[in-house]
Design a protein around this motif. Structure first.
Motif, mmCIF file in Angstrom:
data_model
loop_
_atom_site.group_PDB
_atom_site.id
_atom_site.type_symbol
_atom_site.label_atom_id
_atom_site.label_comp_id
_atom_site.label_asym_id
_atom_site.label_seq_id
_atom_site.Cartn_x
_atom_site.Cartn_y
_atom_site.Cartn_z
ATOM 1 N N SER A 268 1.021 -1.118 -0.526
ATOM 2 C CA SER A 268 0.012 -0.201 0.205
ATOM 3 C C SER A 268 0.772 1.142 0.002
ATOM 4 O O SER A 268 2.045 1.672 0.367
ATOM 5 N N MET A 269 0.787 2.318 -1.072
ATOM 6 C CA MET A 269 1.169 3.260 -1.153
ATOM 7 C C MET A 269 0.357 4.499 -0.927
ATOM 8 O O MET A 269 -0.942 4.475 -1.202
ATOM 9 N N ALA A 270 0.949 5.523 -0.780
ATOM 10 C CA ALA A 270 0.122 7.361 -0.691
ATOM 11 C C ALA A 270 0.048 7.665 -2.243
ATOM 12 O O ALA A 270 0.827 6.650 -2.702
ATOM 13 N N VAL A 271 -1.055 7.958 -2.485
ATOM 14 C CA VAL A 271 -0.831 8.492 -3.672
ATOM 15 C C VAL A 271 -0.369 10.185 -4.128
ATOM 16 O O VAL A 271 0.329 9.660 -5.729
ATOM 17 N N SER A 272 -0.307 10.578 -3.476
ATOM 18 C CA SER A 272 -0.433 12.019 -3.518
ATOM 19 C C SER A 272 0.957 12.856 -2.983
ATOM 20 O O SER A 272 1.646 13.813 -2.680
ATOM 21 N N ILE A 273 1.444 11.853 -1.942
ATOM 22 C CA ILE A 273 2.686 12.408 -1.126
ATOM 23 C C ILE A 273 4.456 10.817 -1.226
ATOM 24 O O ILE A 273 3.948 9.836 -1.494
ATOM 25 N N ALA A 274 5.294 11.303 -1.589
ATOM 26 C CA ALA A 274 6.359 10.710 -1.523
ATOM 27 C C ALA A 274 6.608 9.892 -0.537
ATOM 28 O O ALA A 274 6.808 10.248 0.514
ATOM 29 N N GLU A 275 6.570 8.036 -0.338
ATOM 30 C CA GLU A 275 6.998 7.279 0.803
ATOM 31 C C GLU A 275 9.282 7.485 1.079
ATOM 32 O O GLU A 275 9.566 6.701 0.247
ATOM 33 N N ASP A 276 9.505 7.339 2.064
ATOM 34 C CA ASP A 276 11.026 7.490 1.956
ATOM 35 C C ASP A 276 11.201 6.052 2.901
ATOM 36 O O ASP A 276 12.585 5.250 2.403
ATOM 37 N N GLU A 277 10.155 5.761 2.823
ATOM 38 C CA GLU A 277 10.210 4.449 3.919
ATOM 39 C C GLU A 277 8.537 3.221 3.968
ATOM 40 O O GLU A 277 8.115 4.034 3.727
#
Length: 304
Positions: A268-277
């Motif tokens: 699962s990943m966010a749509v509008s923000i970057a994830e570093d972890e």
């Protein structure tokens, strides 16, 4: 009806942690027993496409049937073709804005009627079920258990506030005022008889409701911090951290989509923000309760 708490949850560490937390609330005043739950991927299935996106695509197809030239607009052509590469090149924000504009000038009642009409005939593209059949039965049981413990429950979504408000009561028993999402702007006007009316615009109020914005919007729109929060992606991270940091000692719960047989297996990943972890790595590091769909849920979907 079963008198056993969380009957669709298998015995194990996740169920024990949740019930153990709920059993130890005597020190928490009832007015501070607040829980916020994400919607897409947490309360109902978000694959292969979001239900709200399906709603807008359905509306677009209806408009294009009346005016085929509308389908030539790049944003709409990409959506109708399911061309994710083209959508990426155009930009998700621009595509979302174009779809939102399909209801520009509609009153709240007109928009609500359109949502209800779509949901009444909705069928999931791969599961083939009606709307009720894409909702997670164990999560409905969790909401029931929270209410039995005198919790106030809210739905906090990255989706449009008005769309989720229209489903929150019928699907989850959550009143519309406890829904926090991405806000569309409204304009005050008067109708031909001089009576006040509000109409949807194409503007977005504030940022998309993901990441830290979820915490900010909860505070500004409701003003009650959580002691429990449930999510499934990086877009829920800050909300879960906020709940865990409660002065009463809060609980953060992450739903992990690891059941390819009964649902979908994916990160699962966010749509509008970057994830570093990855969100599962965050959960492990911070000591959240991680719910495995495959191992912790005896039943995934509610009867459809």
């Amino acid at each position: 009806m079963s008198t056993t708490p969380l009957p669709s949850w298998r015995p194990g560490a996740a169920r024990d942690a949740i019930l153990g937390f709920l059993d130890d609330l005597d020190h928490v005043p009832v007015e501070e027993r607040v829980a916020y739950v994400d919607n897409d991927g947490t309360m109902w299935c978000e694959k292969p496409t979001y239900v709200q996106l399906d709603f807008f695509v359905d509306a677009l197809r209806t408009r294009v049937a009346d005016d085929p030239r509308l389908g030539e607009r790049p944003e709409f052509a990409a959506v109708l073709a399911g061309d994710m590469a083209a959508i990426g090149e155009i930009g998700l924000a621009q595509v979302a804005g174009a779809l939102t504009a399909l209801f520009d000038g509609h009153t709240p009642d007109e928009f609500a009627t359109a949502v209800d009409s779509f949901l009444d005939r909705y069928r999931h593209p791969t599961l083939g079920t009606a709307l009720a059949g894409v909702i997670y039965q164990p999560m409905l049981e969790l909401l029931d258990e929270l209410r039995a413990r005198d919790f106030t429950v809210g739905i906090v979504t990255g989706g449009g506030t008005e769309f989720v408000r229209q489903v929150s009561t019928r699907c989850y028993g959550v009143e519309p005022g406890m829904v926090v999402g991405t806000l569309i702007g409204y304009a005050f006007a008067r109708d031909d008889d001089g009576r006040p009316v509000v109409r949807r615009t194409t503007s977005q109020l504030g940022s998309a409701n993901e990441g830290g914005a979820k915490v900010e919007h909860i505070q500004s729109q409701i003003g009650r911090p959580p002691i429990l929060a449930v999510g499934n992606s990086g877009g829920d991270r800050e909300m879960l951290e906020w709940a865990q940091a409660s002065r009463h000692g809060g609980l953060a719960v992450l739903v992990d989509h690891d059941d390819a047989e009964r649902e979908f297996a994916y990160r699962s990943m966010a749509v509008s923000i970057a994830e570093d972890e990855s969100i599962t790595a965050v959960a492990e590091r911070l000591g959240w309760v991680v719910v495995s769909m495959k191992d912790d849920w005896d039943t995934v979907f509610a009867p459809g």
